[in-house]
Scaffold this motif. Structure first.
Motif, PDB file in Angstrom:
ATOM      1  N   ALA A 131       0.847  -1.188   0.000  1.00 42.22           N
ATOM      2  CA  ALA A 131       0.000   0.000   0.000  1.00 42.22           C
ATOM      3  C   ALA A 131       0.884   1.239   0.000  1.00 42.22           C
ATOM      4  N   ASP A 132       0.291   2.341  -0.406  1.00 38.38           N
ATOM      5  CA  ASP A 132       1.014   3.603  -0.329  1.00 38.38           C
ATOM      6  C   ASP A 132       1.271   3.951   1.126  1.00 38.38           C
ATOM      7  N   SER A 133       2.403   4.585   1.358  1.00 38.43           N
ATOM      8  CA  SER A 133       2.779   4.971   2.706  1.00 38.43           C
ATOM      9  C   SER A 133       2.882   6.480   2.763  1.00 38.43           C
ATOM     10  N   TYR A 134       2.282   7.068   3.774  1.00 44.62           N
ATOM     11  CA  TYR A 134       2.313   8.508   3.890  1.00 44.62           C
ATOM     12  C   TYR A 134       2.411   8.887   5.361  1.00 44.62           C
ATOM     13  N   THR A 135       2.753  10.129   5.584  1.00 49.84           N
ATOM     14  CA  THR A 135       2.812  10.646   6.943  1.00 49.84           C
ATOM     15  C   THR A 135       1.994  11.923   7.010  1.00 49.84           C
ATOM     16  N   TYR A 136       1.541  12.217   8.166  1.00 46.97           N
ATOM     17  CA  TYR A 136       0.987  13.524   8.463  1.00 46.97           C
ATOM     18  C   TYR A 136       1.679  13.970   9.736  1.00 46.97           C
ATOM     19  N   GLY A 137       1.856  15.235   9.887  1.00 49.59           N
ATOM     20  CA  GLY A 137       2.620  15.680  11.045  1.00 49.59           C
ATOM     21  C   GLY A 137       2.350  17.114  11.420  1.00 49.59           C
ATOM     22  N   TYR A 138       3.109  17.556  12.391  1.00 50.07           N
ATOM     23  CA  TYR A 138       3.025  18.935  12.845  1.00 50.07           C
ATOM     24  C   TYR A 138       4.395  19.340  13.353  1.00 50.07           C
ATOM     25  N   GLY A 139       4.553  20.610  13.570  1.00 52.54           N
ATOM     26  CA  GLY A 139       5.804  21.102  14.122  1.00 52.54           C
ATOM     27  C   GLY A 139       5.695  22.564  14.475  1.00 52.54           C
ATOM     28  N   TYR A 140       6.741  23.057  15.078  1.00 52.07           N
ATOM     29  CA  TYR A 140       6.789  24.479  15.396  1.00 52.07           C
ATOM     30  C   TYR A 140       8.233  24.956  15.367  1.00 52.07           C
ATOM     31  N   ARG A 141       8.388  26.248  15.150  1.00 52.22           N
ATOM     32  CA  ARG A 141       9.698  26.895  15.148  1.00 52.22           C
ATOM     33  C   ARG A 141       9.623  28.142  16.010  1.00 52.22           C
ATOM     34  N   LEU A 142      10.680  28.375  16.768  1.00 50.34           N
ATOM     35  CA  LEU A 142      10.818  29.589  17.544  1.00 50.34           C
ATOM     36  C   LEU A 142      12.165  30.170  17.179  1.00 50.34           C
ATOM     37  N   GLY A 143      12.147  31.384  16.594  1.00 53.47           N
ATOM     38  CA  GLY A 143      13.398  31.935  16.116  1.00 53.47           C
ATOM     39  C   GLY A 143      13.428  33.432  16.018  1.00 53.47           C
ATOM     40  N   TYR A 144      14.483  33.913  15.390  1.00 51.97           N
ATOM     41  CA  TYR A 144      14.767  35.337  15.316  1.00 51.97           C
ATOM     42  C   TYR A 144      15.078  35.737  13.879  1.00 51.97           C
ATOM     43  N   ASN A 145      14.503  36.846  13.439  1.00 54.04           N
ATOM     44  CA  ASN A 145      14.795  37.405  12.116  1.00 54.04           C
ATOM     45  C   ASN A 145      16.085  38.222  12.216  1.00 54.04           C
ATOM     46  N   ILE A 146      17.187  37.649  11.783  1.00 47.87           N
ATOM     47  CA  ILE A 146      18.476  38.333  11.841  1.00 47.87           C
ATOM     48  C   ILE A 146      18.468  39.549  10.921  1.00 47.87           C
ATOM     49  N   LYS A 147      17.952  39.364   9.727  1.00 49.91           N
ATOM     50  CA  LYS A 147      17.730  40.431   8.746  1.00 49.91           C
ATOM     51  C   LYS A 147      16.326  40.213   8.207  1.00 49.91           C
ATOM     52  N   PRO A 148      15.781  41.171   7.479  1.00 51.21           N
ATOM     53  CA  PRO A 148      14.446  40.930   6.915  1.00 51.21           C
ATOM     54  C   PRO A 148      14.403  39.706   5.983  1.00 51.21           C
ATOM     55  N   GLN A 149      15.565  39.324   5.436  1.00 54.27           N
ATOM     56  CA  GLN A 149      15.579  38.193   4.519  1.00 54.27           C
ATOM     57  C   GLN A 149      16.090  36.897   5.142  1.00 54.27           C
ATOM     58  N   PHE A 150      16.588  36.909   6.369  1.00 57.58           N
ATOM     59  CA  PHE A 150      17.175  35.701   6.947  1.00 57.58           C
ATOM     60  C   PHE A 150      16.619  35.438   8.342  1.00 57.58           C
ATOM     61  N   PHE A 151      16.185  34.184   8.565  1.00 60.49           N
ATOM     62  CA  PHE A 151      15.541  33.771   9.804  1.00 60.49           C
ATOM     63  C   PHE A 151      16.218  32.496  10.310  1.00 60.49           C
ATOM     64  N   VAL A 152      16.541  32.418  11.599  1.00 61.03           N
ATOM     65  CA  VAL A 152      17.146  31.240  12.225  1.00 61.03           C
ATOM     66  C   VAL A 152      16.278  30.841  13.407  1.00 61.03           C
ATOM     67  N   ALA A 153      16.064  29.524  13.596  1.00 56.97           N
ATOM     68  CA  ALA A 153      15.141  29.084  14.646  1.00 56.97           C
ATOM     69  C   ALA A 153      15.484  27.687  15.153  1.00 56.97           C
ATOM     70  N   LEU A 154      14.957  27.378  16.333  1.00 57.56           N
ATOM     71  CA  LEU A 154      14.909  26.011  16.831  1.00 57.56           C
ATOM     72  C   LEU A 154      13.591  25.424  16.349  1.00 57.56           C
ATOM     73  N   GLN A 155      13.628  24.195  15.848  1.00 55.11           N
ATOM     74  CA  GLN A 155      12.431  23.586  15.268  1.00 55.11           C
ATOM     75  C   GLN A 155      12.201  22.204  15.847  1.00 55.11           C
ATOM     76  N   MET A 156      10.946  21.870  16.104  1.00 53.65           N
ATOM     77  CA  MET A 156      10.529  20.535  16.485  1.00 53.65           C
ATOM     78  C   MET A 156       9.593  20.026  15.397  1.00 53.65           C
ATOM     79  N   ASP A 157       9.837  18.803  14.927  1.00 55.66           N
ATOM     80  CA  ASP A 157       9.043  18.240  13.841  1.00 55.66           C
ATOM     81  C   ASP A 157       8.647  16.813  14.207  1.00 55.66           C
ATOM     82  N   MET A 158       7.375  16.484  14.092  1.00 59.19           N
ATOM     83  CA  MET A 158       6.865  15.132  14.357  1.00 59.19           C
ATOM     84  C   MET A 158       6.133  14.629  13.123  1.00 59.19           C
ATOM     85  N   GLN A 159       6.374  13.368  12.762  1.00 54.65           N
ATOM     86  CA  GLN A 159       5.696  12.734  11.643  1.00 54.65           C
ATOM     87  C   GLN A 159       5.005  11.471  12.132  1.00 54.65           C
TER      88      GLN A 159
END
Length: 187
Positions: A131-159
Protein backbone atom coordinates in the motif's frame (compact mmCIF):
# COMPACT_ATOMS: atom_id res chain seq x y z
CA UNK A 1 -4.03 16.42 -14.62
CA UNK A 2 -0.27 16.52 -14.08
CA UNK A 3 0.16 19.25 -16.69
CA UNK A 4 -2.53 21.33 -15.00
CA UNK A 5 -0.80 20.93 -11.63
CA UNK A 6 2.59 21.94 -13.09
CA UNK A 7 0.98 24.94 -14.80
CA UNK A 8 -0.64 26.06 -11.52
CA UNK A 9 2.66 25.73 -9.64
CA UNK A 10 4.49 27.77 -12.29
CA UNK A 11 1.77 30.42 -12.13
CA UNK A 12 2.19 30.57 -8.36
CA UNK A 13 5.96 31.03 -8.75
CA UNK A 14 5.59 33.83 -11.27
CA UNK A 15 2.91 35.72 -9.34
CA UNK A 16 4.19 35.10 -5.80
CA UNK A 17 5.38 38.18 -3.98
CA UNK A 18 7.06 36.45 -1.06
CA UNK A 19 9.05 33.38 -2.08
CA UNK A 20 11.32 31.64 0.44
CA UNK A 21 13.70 28.71 0.81
CA UNK A 22 14.09 26.94 4.15
CA UNK A 23 16.11 24.10 5.60
CA UNK A 24 16.25 22.02 8.74
CA UNK A 25 18.99 19.88 10.28
CA UNK A 26 18.24 18.03 13.49
CA UNK A 27 18.40 14.92 15.61
CA UNK A 28 15.56 12.61 14.56
CA UNK A 29 15.25 10.40 17.65
CA UNK A 30 11.78 10.81 19.18
CA UNK A 31 9.84 7.66 18.27
CA UNK A 32 6.94 5.44 19.26
CA UNK A 33 7.41 1.97 20.70
CA UNK A 34 9.54 -0.38 18.64
CA UNK A 35 11.32 -3.70 18.78
CA UNK A 36 14.88 -2.43 18.46
CA UNK A 37 17.86 -2.63 20.77
CA UNK A 38 19.27 0.63 22.17
CA UNK A 39 17.43 3.16 19.98
CA UNK A 40 19.24 6.35 19.01
CA UNK A 41 18.84 9.16 16.52
CA UNK A 42 19.96 10.02 13.00
CA UNK A 43 20.42 13.32 11.24
CA UNK A 44 17.02 14.52 10.08
CA UNK A 45 16.96 16.89 7.10
CA UNK A 46 14.39 18.88 5.20
CA UNK A 47 14.39 21.40 2.38
CA UNK A 48 11.37 23.64 1.85
CA UNK A 49 10.36 26.02 -0.91
CA UNK A 50 7.32 28.17 -0.39
CA UNK A 51 5.19 31.21 -1.04
CA UNK A 52 3.26 34.00 0.68
CA UNK A 53 5.75 34.68 3.50
CA UNK A 54 5.64 38.32 4.60
CA UNK A 55 7.78 38.64 7.77
CA UNK A 56 6.82 42.30 8.29
CA UNK A 57 3.28 41.18 9.29
CA UNK A 58 2.61 40.40 12.95
CA UNK A 59 0.36 37.45 12.05
CA UNK A 60 1.12 35.69 8.78
CA UNK A 61 0.59 32.43 6.92
CA UNK A 62 2.52 30.63 4.18
CA UNK A 63 2.48 27.53 2.00
CA UNK A 64 5.48 25.32 1.26
CA UNK A 65 6.60 22.10 -0.42
CA UNK A 66 9.10 19.90 1.38
CA UNK A 67 11.67 17.16 0.75
CA UNK A 68 12.40 15.39 4.04
CA UNK A 69 14.62 12.68 5.57
CA UNK A 70 13.78 11.29 9.02
CA UNK A 71 14.23 8.04 10.93
CA UNK A 72 16.20 6.50 13.79
CA UNK A 73 19.17 4.27 14.53
CA UNK A 74 19.58 1.28 16.81
CA UNK A 75 22.23 -1.03 18.29
CA UNK A 76 24.17 2.01 19.57
CA UNK A 77 24.00 3.71 16.18
CA UNK A 78 25.39 0.79 14.14
CA UNK A 79 22.14 0.35 12.17
CA UNK A 80 19.87 3.08 10.82
CA UNK A 81 16.36 3.25 9.43
CA UNK A 82 15.80 6.30 7.25
CA UNK A 83 12.75 7.40 5.32
CA UNK A 84 12.61 9.96 2.49
CA UNK A 85 9.40 11.81 1.70
CA UNK A 86 8.03 14.63 -0.40
CA UNK A 87 5.11 16.66 0.81
CA UNK A 88 3.29 19.87 1.46
CA UNK A 89 2.85 22.17 4.43
CA UNK A 90 -0.49 23.66 3.37
CA UNK A 91 -0.71 26.19 6.17
CA UNK A 92 1.96 27.63 8.44
CA UNK A 93 0.82 30.28 10.90
CA UNK A 94 3.33 32.65 12.45
CA UNK A 95 3.27 35.39 15.06
CA UNK A 96 6.15 37.88 15.02
CA UNK A 97 6.94 40.54 17.64
CA UNK A 98 10.24 42.46 17.81
CA UNK A 99 11.81 40.13 15.23
CA UNK A 100 11.06 37.04 17.37
CA UNK A 101 8.76 34.61 15.59
CA UNK A 102 6.74 31.54 16.60
CA UNK A 103 5.46 29.33 13.78
CA UNK A 104 3.08 26.37 13.88
CA UNK A 105 2.47 24.08 10.89
CA UNK A 106 0.88 20.87 9.74
CA UNK A 107 2.20 18.67 6.94
CA UNK A 108 1.25 15.80 4.63
CA UNK A 109 4.03 13.69 3.08
CA UNK A 110 4.39 10.70 0.77
CA UNK A 111 7.23 8.28 1.62
CA UNK A 112 9.03 7.41 -1.61
CA UNK A 113 12.14 5.62 -0.26
CA UNK A 114 13.37 3.76 2.83
CA UNK A 115 16.76 2.40 3.89
CA UNK A 116 17.86 -0.04 6.59
CA UNK A 117 14.44 -1.36 7.57
CA UNK A 118 14.29 -3.76 10.51
CA UNK A 119 12.49 -7.07 10.06
CA UNK A 120 9.64 -5.76 12.23
CA UNK A 121 9.38 -2.57 10.19
CA UNK A 122 9.52 -4.57 6.95
CA UNK A 123 6.95 -7.24 7.84
CA UNK A 124 4.41 -5.31 9.91
CA UNK A 125 4.47 -1.84 8.48
CA UNK A 126 5.98 -1.14 5.12
CA UNK A 127 6.74 -3.51 2.27
CA UNK A 128 4.37 -6.40 2.83
CA UNK A 129 1.31 -4.19 3.03
CA UNK A 130 1.55 -3.37 -0.70
CA UNK A 131 0.00 0.00 0.00
CA UNK A 132 1.01 3.60 -0.33
CA UNK A 133 2.78 4.97 2.71
CA UNK A 134 2.31 8.51 3.89
CA UNK A 135 2.81 10.65 6.94
CA UNK A 136 0.99 13.52 8.46
CA UNK A 137 2.62 15.68 11.04
CA UNK A 138 3.03 18.93 12.84
CA UNK A 139 5.80 21.10 14.12
CA UNK A 140 6.79 24.48 15.40
CA UNK A 141 9.70 26.90 15.15
CA UNK A 142 10.82 29.59 17.54
CA UNK A 143 13.40 31.93 16.12
CA UNK A 144 14.77 35.34 15.32
CA UNK A 145 14.80 37.41 12.12
CA UNK A 146 18.48 38.33 11.84
CA UNK A 147 17.73 40.43 8.75
CA UNK A 148 14.45 40.93 6.92
CA UNK A 149 15.58 38.19 4.52
CA UNK A 150 17.17 35.70 6.95
CA UNK A 151 15.54 33.77 9.80
CA UNK A 152 17.15 31.24 12.22
CA UNK A 153 15.14 29.08 14.65
CA UNK A 154 14.91 26.01 16.83
CA UNK A 155 12.43 23.59 15.27
CA UNK A 156 10.53 20.54 16.48
CA UNK A 157 9.04 18.24 13.84
CA UNK A 158 6.87 15.13 14.36
CA UNK A 159 5.70 12.73 11.64
CA UNK A 160 2.94 10.17 12.17
CA UNK A 161 3.25 7.27 9.74
CA UNK A 162 -0.01 5.77 8.59
CA UNK A 163 0.14 2.32 7.05
CA UNK A 164 -2.89 0.44 5.74
CA UNK A 165 -2.96 -3.33 5.76
CA UNK A 166 -6.13 -5.38 5.32
CA UNK A 167 -8.26 -2.32 6.14
CA UNK A 168 -6.47 -1.87 9.49
CA UNK A 169 -4.58 1.36 10.09
CA UNK A 170 -1.29 1.28 12.00
CA UNK A 171 0.28 4.41 13.45
CA UNK A 172 3.91 5.05 14.38
CA UNK A 173 5.60 8.39 14.95
CA UNK A 174 9.13 9.69 14.43
CA UNK A 175 10.37 13.19 15.14
CA UNK A 176 13.12 15.36 16.46
CA UNK A 177 14.49 18.76 17.36
CA UNK A 178 17.03 20.80 15.45
CA UNK A 179 18.16 24.03 13.84
CA UNK A 180 16.15 25.65 11.07
CA UNK A 181 16.89 28.53 8.75
CA UNK A 182 14.91 30.45 6.14
CA UNK A 183 15.94 32.82 3.40
CA UNK A 184 13.34 35.10 1.80
CA UNK A 185 14.20 35.66 -1.83
CA UNK A 186 14.34 39.31 -2.88
CA UNK A 187 11.85 40.14 -5.63
Amino acid sequence: MQRLLVFCLLALCINAHAVFLAGYVGDSRIQSSNDIYKPAGIVGLSLDAGFFNEPENIVDYKLSFVLKRFGYSHHDGDETVSLWSIGIKPLTWSITLYDVSLELYGSFNYIFSTNGNTEYFESKLYRKTNADSYTYGYGYRLGYNIKPQFFVALQMDMQFMKWRSNHVANNEYIGGVGLSFQWNLPL
